[in-house]
Design a protein around this motif. Structure first.
Motif, PDB file in Angstrom:
ATOM      1  N   PRO A   1      86.182  50.894  36.986  1.00 40.98           N
ATOM      2  CA  PRO A   1      86.159  52.401  36.353  1.00 40.98           C
ATOM      3  C   PRO A   1      86.005  52.328  34.786  1.00 40.98           C
ATOM      4  CG  PRO A   1      88.303  51.366  36.632  1.00 40.98           C
ATOM      5  CD  PRO A   1      87.383  50.260  37.344  1.00 40.98           C
TER       6      PRO A   1
ATOM      7  N   SER B   1      85.216  54.957  31.322  1.00 39.69           N
ATOM      8  CA  SER B   1      85.232  56.383  30.840  1.00 39.69           C
ATOM      9  C   SER B   1      84.550  56.348  29.280  1.00 39.69           C
ATOM     10  CB  SER B   1      86.576  56.889  30.389  1.00 39.69           C
ATOM     11  OG  SER B   1      87.308  56.120  29.541  1.00 39.69           O
TER      12      SER B   1
ATOM     13  N   TYR C   1      84.899  60.668  33.089  1.00 41.43           N
ATOM     14  CA  TYR C   1      83.947  59.714  33.859  1.00 41.43           C
ATOM     15  C   TYR C   1      82.821  60.377  34.193  1.00 41.43           C
ATOM     16  CZ  TYR C   1      82.485  57.332  38.135  1.00 41.43           C
ATOM     17  OH  TYR C   1      81.726  56.833  38.807  1.00 41.43           O
TER      18      TYR C   1
END
Length: 296
Positions: A162, A164, A266
Protein backbone atom coordinates in the motif's frame (compact mmCIF):
# COMPACT_ATOMS: atom_id res chain seq x y z
CA UNK A 1 -32.04 14.22 -40.53
CA UNK A 2 -28.75 15.94 -39.71
CA UNK A 3 -27.63 12.89 -37.71
CA UNK A 4 -28.58 10.45 -40.50
CA UNK A 5 -30.31 8.12 -38.06
CA UNK A 6 -33.30 5.94 -38.92
CA UNK A 7 -35.81 5.44 -36.08
CA UNK A 8 -38.02 2.36 -35.90
CA UNK A 9 -40.72 1.17 -33.49
CA UNK A 10 -40.08 -1.65 -31.05
CA UNK A 11 -43.36 -3.52 -30.55
CA UNK A 12 -42.30 -7.19 -30.27
CA UNK A 13 -39.63 -9.45 -28.77
CA UNK A 14 -38.01 -9.81 -32.19
CA UNK A 15 -37.62 -6.04 -32.40
CA UNK A 16 -35.99 -6.06 -28.95
CA UNK A 17 -33.35 -8.50 -30.20
CA UNK A 18 -32.71 -6.22 -33.16
CA UNK A 19 -32.46 -3.20 -30.85
CA UNK A 20 -29.86 -4.99 -28.69
CA UNK A 21 -27.74 -5.68 -31.78
CA UNK A 22 -28.04 -2.07 -32.93
CA UNK A 23 -27.12 -0.60 -29.56
CA UNK A 24 -24.15 -2.98 -29.26
CA UNK A 25 -22.66 -1.41 -32.38
CA UNK A 26 -22.48 1.97 -30.65
CA UNK A 27 -22.23 5.18 -32.66
CA UNK A 28 -21.63 3.27 -35.91
CA UNK A 29 -25.22 2.05 -36.00
CA UNK A 30 -27.63 4.06 -38.16
CA UNK A 31 -30.82 2.62 -36.58
CA UNK A 32 -32.42 4.06 -33.44
CA UNK A 33 -35.04 1.99 -31.54
CA UNK A 34 -38.11 3.80 -30.16
CA UNK A 35 -40.22 2.37 -27.33
CA UNK A 36 -43.83 3.45 -26.80
CA UNK A 37 -44.56 3.02 -23.10
CA UNK A 38 -47.17 4.18 -20.63
CA UNK A 39 -46.61 4.48 -16.90
CA UNK A 40 -50.42 4.53 -16.46
CA UNK A 41 -51.41 1.38 -18.34
CA UNK A 42 -47.99 -0.33 -18.30
CA UNK A 43 -47.93 -0.81 -22.07
CA UNK A 44 -44.45 -1.36 -23.48
CA UNK A 45 -42.65 -1.52 -20.12
CA UNK A 46 -42.04 -5.28 -20.45
CA UNK A 47 -40.23 -4.71 -23.76
CA UNK A 48 -38.10 -1.94 -22.26
CA UNK A 49 -37.15 -4.16 -19.32
CA UNK A 50 -36.28 -6.96 -21.73
CA UNK A 51 -33.94 -4.58 -23.52
CA UNK A 52 -32.20 -3.47 -20.33
CA UNK A 53 -31.56 -7.04 -19.19
CA UNK A 54 -30.30 -8.05 -22.65
CA UNK A 55 -27.72 -5.30 -23.14
CA UNK A 56 -24.08 -6.48 -22.96
CA UNK A 57 -21.98 -5.40 -20.01
CA UNK A 58 -19.80 -2.38 -20.65
CA UNK A 59 -17.20 -3.44 -18.10
CA UNK A 60 -15.65 -6.91 -17.95
CA UNK A 61 -14.40 -7.16 -14.38
CA UNK A 62 -13.67 -10.87 -14.77
CA UNK A 63 -10.56 -9.85 -16.71
CA UNK A 64 -9.20 -8.16 -13.58
CA UNK A 65 -9.30 -11.21 -11.28
CA UNK A 66 -5.57 -11.77 -11.74
CA UNK A 67 -4.69 -8.30 -10.48
CA UNK A 68 -3.94 -7.38 -6.88
CA UNK A 69 -6.96 -7.07 -4.60
CA UNK A 70 -8.40 -3.54 -4.57
CA UNK A 71 -11.55 -2.68 -2.62
CA UNK A 72 -12.99 0.85 -2.85
CA UNK A 73 -14.55 2.00 0.44
CA UNK A 74 -17.77 3.97 -0.05
CA UNK A 75 -19.55 3.74 3.33
CA UNK A 76 -18.55 3.09 6.94
CA UNK A 77 -20.63 1.32 9.60
CA UNK A 78 -20.06 0.52 13.27
CA UNK A 79 -22.25 -2.48 14.09
CA UNK A 80 -22.58 -3.63 17.73
CA UNK A 81 -21.17 -7.12 18.16
CA UNK A 82 -19.38 -6.98 14.81
CA UNK A 83 -17.27 -3.83 14.87
CA UNK A 84 -16.09 -1.82 11.89
CA UNK A 85 -17.77 -2.68 8.59
CA UNK A 86 -16.87 -1.08 5.26
CA UNK A 87 -19.14 -1.16 2.24
CA UNK A 88 -17.93 -0.67 -1.29
CA UNK A 89 -16.90 -2.15 -4.61
CA UNK A 90 -14.30 -4.79 -5.45
CA UNK A 91 -12.46 -3.03 -8.28
CA UNK A 92 -9.85 -5.74 -8.88
CA UNK A 93 -8.57 -9.07 -7.61
CA UNK A 94 -10.03 -11.60 -5.21
CA UNK A 95 -10.10 -12.03 -1.44
CA UNK A 96 -10.94 -14.95 0.83
CA UNK A 97 -11.93 -13.64 4.24
CA UNK A 98 -11.17 -15.30 7.55
CA UNK A 99 -8.82 -15.15 10.57
CA UNK A 100 -5.76 -15.30 8.27
CA UNK A 101 -6.94 -12.70 5.75
CA UNK A 102 -4.51 -9.84 6.41
CA UNK A 103 -5.34 -6.60 4.61
CA UNK A 104 -4.33 -2.94 4.74
CA UNK A 105 -6.93 -0.17 4.96
CA UNK A 106 -6.15 3.48 4.32
CA UNK A 107 -4.74 5.94 3.75
CA UNK A 108 -5.40 7.77 7.01
CA UNK A 109 -4.94 11.52 7.35
CA UNK A 110 -1.18 11.12 7.76
CA UNK A 111 -0.92 8.90 4.66
CA UNK A 112 -0.31 5.62 6.48
CA UNK A 113 -2.19 2.33 6.12
CA UNK A 114 -3.54 0.25 8.99
CA UNK A 115 -2.92 -3.49 9.01
CA UNK A 116 -5.96 -5.49 10.00
CA UNK A 117 -7.89 -8.71 9.29
CA UNK A 118 -10.98 -9.10 7.09
CA UNK A 119 -12.95 -11.46 9.32
CA UNK A 120 -16.13 -11.81 7.24
CA UNK A 121 -17.92 -10.54 4.15
CA UNK A 122 -21.47 -10.09 2.88
CA UNK A 123 -22.86 -9.76 -0.64
CA UNK A 124 -26.51 -8.69 -0.96
CA UNK A 125 -26.91 -9.39 2.80
CA UNK A 126 -25.74 -12.98 2.36
CA UNK A 127 -22.68 -14.28 4.18
CA UNK A 128 -19.77 -15.30 1.95
CA UNK A 129 -16.13 -16.28 2.35
CA UNK A 130 -14.92 -15.06 -1.04
CA UNK A 131 -15.33 -11.79 -2.96
CA UNK A 132 -14.11 -11.07 -6.48
CA UNK A 133 -13.81 -8.12 -8.85
CA UNK A 134 -17.04 -6.60 -10.07
CA UNK A 135 -18.99 -7.28 -6.87
CA UNK A 136 -20.45 -4.82 -4.36
CA UNK A 137 -19.74 -6.18 -0.89
CA UNK A 138 -19.22 -5.36 2.77
CA UNK A 139 -16.16 -6.38 4.78
CA UNK A 140 -15.93 -6.69 8.57
CA UNK A 141 -12.54 -5.45 9.78
CA UNK A 142 -10.89 -6.27 13.09
CA UNK A 143 -10.12 -2.75 14.36
CA UNK A 144 -10.01 -1.15 17.77
CA UNK A 145 -12.28 1.73 18.70
CA UNK A 146 -9.56 4.33 18.13
CA UNK A 147 -8.75 3.03 14.64
CA UNK A 148 -12.43 2.86 13.70
CA UNK A 149 -12.63 6.62 14.04
CA UNK A 150 -9.98 7.01 11.32
CA UNK A 151 -12.07 5.24 8.69
CA UNK A 152 -13.67 7.40 6.00
CA UNK A 153 -15.20 7.03 2.53
CA UNK A 154 -12.55 7.23 -0.19
CA UNK A 155 -10.19 4.74 1.42
CA UNK A 156 -9.13 1.44 -0.12
CA UNK A 157 -8.56 -2.06 1.24
CA UNK A 158 -5.46 -3.73 -0.24
CA UNK A 159 -3.57 -6.93 0.37
CA UNK A 160 0.00 -5.75 -0.20
CA UNK A 161 2.27 -2.84 -1.15
CA UNK A 162 0.00 0.00 0.00
CA UNK A 163 1.17 3.52 -0.84
CA UNK A 164 -0.36 6.98 -0.73
CA UNK A 165 0.64 10.25 -2.31
CA UNK A 166 -0.13 13.96 -2.24
CA UNK A 167 0.72 14.46 -5.94
CA UNK A 168 0.00 12.74 -9.23
CA UNK A 169 0.45 13.43 -12.94
CA UNK A 170 -2.49 13.24 -15.36
CA UNK A 171 -3.27 13.88 -19.00
CA UNK A 172 -6.46 15.96 -19.06
CA UNK A 173 -8.95 17.38 -21.53
CA UNK A 174 -11.07 20.44 -20.67
CA UNK A 175 -14.60 19.63 -21.83
CA UNK A 176 -16.46 22.73 -20.69
CA UNK A 177 -15.40 26.15 -19.52
CA UNK A 178 -17.00 29.07 -21.32
CA UNK A 179 -15.24 32.36 -20.63
CA UNK A 180 -13.11 30.56 -18.05
CA UNK A 181 -9.38 29.94 -18.22
CA UNK A 182 -7.21 27.52 -16.24
CA UNK A 183 -3.70 28.45 -15.22
CA UNK A 184 -1.33 27.71 -12.36
CA UNK A 185 -2.24 27.39 -9.52
CA UNK A 186 -5.81 26.42 -10.42
CA UNK A 187 -7.94 24.62 -7.81
CA UNK A 188 -10.57 22.07 -8.78
CA UNK A 189 -12.57 19.32 -7.12
CA UNK A 190 -11.19 16.00 -8.34
CA UNK A 191 -13.00 12.65 -8.62
CA UNK A 192 -10.78 9.57 -9.04
CA UNK A 193 -12.92 6.44 -8.60
CA UNK A 194 -14.03 6.81 -4.96
CA UNK A 195 -11.55 9.61 -4.16
CA UNK A 196 -13.10 13.07 -3.89
CA UNK A 197 -10.91 15.97 -2.82
CA UNK A 198 -9.78 19.44 -3.87
CA UNK A 199 -6.50 19.49 -5.78
CA UNK A 200 -4.24 22.26 -7.09
CA UNK A 201 -2.70 22.26 -10.57
CA UNK A 202 0.98 22.92 -9.83
CA UNK A 203 2.52 22.27 -13.23
CA UNK A 204 0.77 22.53 -16.62
CA UNK A 205 2.15 21.59 -20.05
CA UNK A 206 0.07 21.99 -23.19
CA UNK A 207 -0.24 18.95 -25.41
CA UNK A 208 -0.29 19.14 -29.20
CA UNK A 209 -2.80 16.48 -30.17
CA UNK A 210 -1.36 13.45 -31.97
CA UNK A 211 -3.73 10.93 -30.38
CA UNK A 212 -5.75 8.14 -31.86
CA UNK A 213 -9.47 7.88 -31.00
CA UNK A 214 -8.73 4.94 -28.70
CA UNK A 215 -6.46 7.06 -26.51
CA UNK A 216 -8.90 9.91 -26.05
CA UNK A 217 -9.61 10.27 -22.29
CA UNK A 218 -12.82 12.14 -23.05
CA UNK A 219 -14.50 9.15 -24.64
CA UNK A 220 -15.33 7.29 -21.41
CA UNK A 221 -15.13 9.74 -18.50
CA UNK A 222 -17.18 7.53 -16.19
CA UNK A 223 -15.32 4.25 -16.72
CA UNK A 224 -13.90 3.07 -13.46
CA UNK A 225 -12.65 -0.26 -14.78
CA UNK A 226 -9.46 0.89 -16.55
CA UNK A 227 -6.36 -1.22 -15.96
CA UNK A 228 -2.66 -0.46 -16.06
CA UNK A 229 -2.80 -1.06 -19.81
CA UNK A 230 -4.28 2.44 -20.13
CA UNK A 231 -0.85 3.88 -19.45
CA UNK A 232 0.45 2.61 -22.80
CA UNK A 233 -2.19 4.59 -24.70
CA UNK A 234 -0.27 7.83 -24.20
CA UNK A 235 3.25 6.69 -24.92
CA UNK A 236 4.96 8.48 -27.83
CA UNK A 237 1.74 10.15 -29.00
CA UNK A 238 2.09 13.72 -27.79
CA UNK A 239 4.45 16.64 -28.20
CA UNK A 240 4.58 19.04 -25.24
CA UNK A 241 4.92 22.79 -25.41
CA UNK A 242 6.92 24.92 -23.00
CA UNK A 243 5.52 25.61 -19.55
CA UNK A 244 5.61 29.40 -19.57
CA UNK A 245 2.31 31.30 -19.39
CA UNK A 246 0.16 28.24 -20.10
CA UNK A 247 -3.57 28.94 -20.21
CA UNK A 248 -6.15 26.18 -20.74
CA UNK A 249 -9.56 26.78 -22.27
CA UNK A 250 -12.43 24.59 -23.44
CA UNK A 251 -11.04 21.86 -25.69
CA UNK A 252 -7.46 22.20 -24.44
CA UNK A 253 -5.36 19.15 -23.64
CA UNK A 254 -2.50 19.21 -21.18
CA UNK A 255 -0.25 17.25 -18.91
CA UNK A 256 -0.82 18.47 -15.34
CA UNK A 257 0.66 17.68 -11.96
CA UNK A 258 -2.03 17.86 -9.30
CA UNK A 259 -1.49 18.18 -5.56
CA UNK A 260 -4.17 17.34 -2.99
CA UNK A 261 -4.90 20.11 -0.50
CA UNK A 262 -6.04 18.12 2.54
CA UNK A 263 -4.52 14.63 2.85
CA UNK A 264 -2.75 11.92 0.86
CA UNK A 265 -4.84 9.52 -1.23
CA UNK A 266 -4.38 6.16 -2.92
CA UNK A 267 -3.81 6.85 -6.62
CA UNK A 268 -2.22 4.59 -9.23
CA UNK A 269 -1.46 5.01 -12.95
CA UNK A 270 -4.34 4.05 -15.22
CA UNK A 271 -7.12 5.52 -13.07
CA UNK A 272 -9.58 7.77 -14.88
CA UNK A 273 -10.40 11.11 -13.30
CA UNK A 274 -12.92 13.93 -13.54
CA UNK A 275 -12.40 17.47 -12.26
CA UNK A 276 -14.81 20.36 -11.86
CA UNK A 277 -14.76 23.95 -10.67
CA UNK A 278 -17.79 26.15 -11.21
CA UNK A 279 -18.55 25.91 -14.92
CA UNK A 280 -15.29 24.14 -15.72
CA UNK A 281 -15.52 20.41 -16.46
CA UNK A 282 -12.75 18.08 -17.56
CA UNK A 283 -11.66 14.46 -17.68
CA UNK A 284 -8.32 12.74 -17.77
CA UNK A 285 -6.16 9.74 -17.04
CA UNK A 286 -3.60 9.36 -14.27
CA UNK A 287 -0.28 8.65 -15.99
CA UNK A 288 2.19 8.49 -13.09
CA UNK A 289 2.68 9.07 -9.38
CA UNK A 290 5.87 10.79 -8.12
CA UNK A 291 8.21 8.66 -6.07
CA UNK A 292 7.81 11.03 -3.12
CA UNK A 293 4.96 8.79 -1.91
CA UNK A 294 4.22 7.77 1.65
CA UNK A 295 4.58 4.07 2.32
CA UNK A 296 2.95 2.03 5.06
Amino acid sequence: PEMSKRPYDVNSIDNVSRAVEDLSEGSDCMNVPMFHISCVTGDGIDLLQKLFFSLPKRRRHSQKNKRKFEFLVEEIFDIPGVGAVVSGFVNAGELSVGPNSVVYVGPTDDGSFVQTVATSAHIARLNTTHVTSGQSATLALSLGEELRGKLRPGMVVLQDSPTSTMQFDAEICVLQGEKTTIREPHQAFVHILNVRQTAVARDIELVHQHQTPESDPAQQPGDSSSSSEDEDEYSNKEVYSNKENVVLQSGSRAKVRFEFTQRPEYVRPGMRMLFRDGRVRGVGLVTSVPKIATSA
